[in-house]
Design a protein around this motif. Structure first.
Motif, short mmCIF file in Angstrom:
data_model
loop_
_atom_site.label_atom_id
_atom_site.label_comp_id
_atom_site.label_asym_id
_atom_site.label_seq_id
_atom_site.Cartn_x
_atom_site.Cartn_y
_atom_site.Cartn_z
N GLY A 125 0.78 -1.23 0.00
CA GLY A 125 0.00 0.00 0.00
C GLY A 125 0.81 1.28 0.00
N ARG A 126 2.14 1.19 0.05
CA ARG A 126 2.97 2.40 0.06
C ARG A 126 2.88 3.10 -1.30
N ARG A 127 3.07 4.42 -1.28
CA ARG A 127 3.00 5.20 -2.51
C ARG A 127 4.39 5.36 -3.11
N TYR A 128 4.45 5.26 -4.43
CA TYR A 128 5.71 5.39 -5.16
C TYR A 128 5.48 6.29 -6.37
N GLU A 129 6.58 6.80 -6.89
CA GLU A 129 6.54 7.53 -8.15
C GLU A 129 7.49 6.86 -9.13
N MET A 130 7.01 6.59 -10.33
CA MET A 130 7.83 6.03 -11.39
C MET A 130 7.89 7.04 -12.53
N THR A 131 9.08 7.55 -12.77
CA THR A 131 9.32 8.46 -13.90
C THR A 131 10.28 7.76 -14.86
N PRO A 132 10.44 8.27 -16.08
CA PRO A 132 11.43 7.69 -16.98
C PRO A 132 12.82 7.62 -16.35
N GLU A 133 13.17 8.68 -15.62
CA GLU A 133 14.49 8.73 -15.00
C GLU A 133 14.62 7.70 -13.87
N ARG A 134 13.57 7.57 -13.05
CA ARG A 134 13.62 6.62 -11.94
C ARG A 134 13.65 5.19 -12.45
N SER A 135 12.93 4.90 -13.53
CA SER A 135 12.96 3.55 -14.09
C SER A 135 14.38 3.18 -14.53
#
Length: 385
Positions: A125-135
């Motif tokens: 249930g934790r929130r994450y952010e996936m951006t092109p850079e993070r991937s």
């Protein structure tokens, strides 16, 4: 292995037969013979198989999943432990996907915008952010040899407007992914980053996407957004339109495909790399792939059948155990059923790939294709597919 690690990523096209291609990908961890089927090791394991077994069957490369590994045990932890090759005891080539497909299909409470995707983990249930850079950063932490740009993969059917929006967003993300990959020194380590062609079932959009990506300096190119619910004839038509617009001197990867028939027909349309959970998932659910069709070991018809799955197969799972015994294991819920059937299925897939490569080399791919389809059609079991 030391000398290989000093060599950059490369692809050589060795032979063509019609649109079918035989080639060789070189990575820091070895040579990948193409056309290649890549077993899926979602969470740093090909389910129900030992790594040495997977290699012995003929696999030059396995696939790891960025989304799952970032959630558990985390890319940072894997990096501290020496990288994904060491972590999973696979000293050969590893391809990681970008995580985008799983974010779209598994994660909860997704929010997509120009920057990327924010989502809630399906694990805790934790929130994450996936951006092109993070991937790209996660894939660099994992240390995979072949990495993928972040893209937006939409389900088909979809409207032309939504398809174009996702395709153009994926192109902008491709530029950002490439920039981050170069900033992090991926090319200097002999790693590769592939761009992903999108465009749904819209021919013009597919060509636009492939053309635009071909102008970017990717080491390879993938066809994404297929095998997501569309009929097979739609997928094959999109390949016929797309592959001629892709660079000839770079590997071409059809993501998430598929059945033996899908693979055979896609090779005929110029594809070099494949991955799919199908052979391993089928093995865990009592289904065996053979050169004469699929065998559903759940069926009572096998309860008294002393024959092996395929006495001519080189795989012991196929030639040493009776269908009656395999049926018993499946019905009893024994773990050995998944182990033996997964072993058989991956052996069949890799045998099919070797047959394809040999036929292209000999200039007899069309004959091989016709003969293989005839074998499937003659089956007294269910047609393969």
């Amino acid at each position: 292995m030391t000398d290989q690690k000093q060599k950059p990523f490369s692809f050589r096209l060795l032979k063509t037969d019609g649109m079918a291609r035989r080639g060789e990908i070189r990575t820091p961890h070895g040579i990948v013979r193409t056309p290649a089927f890549m077993p899926v090791g979602t969470q740093a394991t090909v389910k129900a198989m030992y790594p040495d077994q997977v290699r012995a069957l003929g696999s030059d490369v396995v696939l790891g999943n960025t989304y799952h590994l970032m959630l558990r045990p985390s890319a940072e932890r894997i990096a501290r432990l020496g990288g994904l090759h060491k972590f999973m005891n696979w000293p050969h080539t590893i391809l990681t996907d970008s995580g985008g497909f799983q974010v779209m299909s598994l994660a909860q409470l997704r929010k997509l915008d120009e920057n990327g995707v924010t989502f809630q983990s399906h694990v805790d249930g934790r929130r994450y952010e996936m951006t092109p850079e993070r991937s790209v950063e996660i894939q660099q932490l994992l240390g995979s040899d072949i990495q993928m740009q972040l893209d937006e993969c939409i389900a088909l059917p979809a409207s032309p407007e939504d398809t174009e929006r996702a395709m153009r967003l994926s192109l902008r993300w491709a530029e950002r992914s490439r920039r981050k990959f170069e900033e992090m020194g991926g090319p200097g380590r002999g790693q590769a980053l592939y761009g992903i062609v999108q465009g749904g079932a819209e021919p013009d959009l597919r060509i636009q996407s492939a053309t635009a990506l071909g102008e970017m300096p990717f080491e390879g190119y993938s066809v994404g957004g297929l095998a997501v619910g569309e009929p097979q004839d739609v997928m094959l038509r999109m390949l016929e339109i797309t592959t001629p617009a892709m660079p000839v001197d770079k590997p071409r990867y059809l993501m998430g495909v598929g059945t033996p028939e899908d693979i055979l027909e896609s090779v005929a349309r110029g594809i070099d790399q494949f991955d799919c959970v199908m052979p391993t998932r089928a093995g865990r659910h009592g289904l065996a792939y053979t050169r004469f069709g699929k065998v559903n070991l759940k069926n009572a018809r096998h309860a008294d059948d002393p024959r092996p799955l395929d006495e001519a197969s080189a795989c012991e799972a196929a030639n040493r155990y009776s269908r009656a015994y395999l049926h018993h294991l499946v019905k009893a819920g024994e773990g050995l059923a998944a182990m033996l059937l997964t072993w058989n299925n991956l052996a069949y897939y890799q045998s099919l790939m070797q047959g394809i490569r040999d036929a292209i080399e000999a200039g007899t791919f069309e004959e091989f294709r016709a003969r293989t389809r005839e074998d499937w059609a003659r089956s007294d079991i269910a047609p393969i597919g």
